[in-house]
Design a protein around this motif. Structure first.
Motif, PDB file in Angstrom:
ATOM      1  N   GLN A 112       1.973   0.806   7.632  1.00 51.19           N
ATOM      2  CA  GLN A 112       2.895   0.422   9.296  1.00 51.19           C
ATOM      3  C   GLN A 112       4.248   1.535   9.148  1.00 51.19           C
ATOM      4  O   GLN A 112       4.497   1.766  10.796  1.00 51.19           O
ATOM      5  N   CYS A 147       3.377   1.411   3.362  1.00 53.16           N
ATOM      6  CA  CYS A 147       3.580  -0.167   3.331  1.00 53.16           C
ATOM      7  C   CYS A 147       4.912  -0.498   3.392  1.00 53.16           C
ATOM      8  O   CYS A 147       5.386   0.376   2.586  1.00 53.16           O
ATOM      9  N   PRO A 166       8.104   4.891  12.175  1.00 52.03           N
ATOM     10  CA  PRO A 166       6.732   3.560  12.455  1.00 52.03           C
ATOM     11  C   PRO A 166       5.441   4.372  12.824  1.00 52.03           C
ATOM     12  O   PRO A 166       5.890   5.435  13.552  1.00 52.03           O
TER      13      PRO A 166
END
Length: 199
Positions: free
Chosen positions: A87, A98, A114
């Motif tokens: 992510q 992550c 992001p």
């Protein structure tokens, strides 16, 4: 090429359906889902296509999946350490991560962005050159696939015509043989009838 040669060409190693395999069932997969990173048989694919979480996933035929360039298999959207989706992107280490990676590997990293923003703003990065190279490879791969499919299509048409002719010739020979058998049988019956009348 004879009919049995065509059948033998179809044999190849199978890819097992991931869902069935999880239930200790060996079922050949027909499609691959890049989002799920799993193969599905025709039955499990129906559930995959209607489930809310996976209905938007695009799947590809197993035979096309097997033909993909090697670098495709190296790419993943899941963290190998935590089995969670990437992510974020760490600019310090230049790698995706992550949420769980933050606690274990990137506690002191300040520039965590992001992943979507990094991908959308990567036009000036070195990763773009690599991506363009990979896209070029993919373009060449698909061009080769199209040429191969066209050649296969021509071969299939030629094989079909050849088999059709072989079947027609076989039928002519079979009809001729049946005609000869019929004539012999009728002659034998006629001769037998004449012998019986003499008695």
């Amino acid at each position: 090429m004879h009919f049995f040669d065509v059948l033998m060409m179809a044999t190849s190693p199978i890819t097992v359906c991931a869902v069935c395999e999880g239930q200790s069932i060996t079922q050949e997969a027909v499609k691959w889902c890049p989002d799920c990173d799993e193969a599905y048989c025709s039955n499990c694919l129906k559930h995959h296509a209607i489930a809310k979480a996976t209905r938007e996933h695009l799947v590809i035929a197993i035979e096309h999946y097997r033909e993909l360039p090697p670098f495709i298999f190296e790419m993943t959207m899941e963290c190998g350490l935590h089995r969670a989706r990437y992510q974020l992107y760490c600019t310090k280490h230049e790698c995706p991560c992550c949420i769980k990676c933050i606690d274990s590997e990137h506690k002191k990293c300040e520039d965590l962005l992001p992943l979507e923003d990094v991908v959308s703003g990567s036009k000036s990065s070195a990763a773009l050159d690599d991506l363009q190279q990979r896209l070029g490879d993919l373009k060449q791969y698909f061009k080769n696939v199209i040429i191969e499919k066209e050649e296969n299509s021509t071969e299939i048409t030629n094989t079909y015509k050849k088999l059709e002719n072989e079947i027609r010739q076989f039928r002519i020979k079979l009809n001729k043989l049946l005609d000869e058998l019929e004539a012999d049988l009728l002659k034998s019956l006629s001769d037998l009838e004449k012998e019986m009348k003499k008695l």
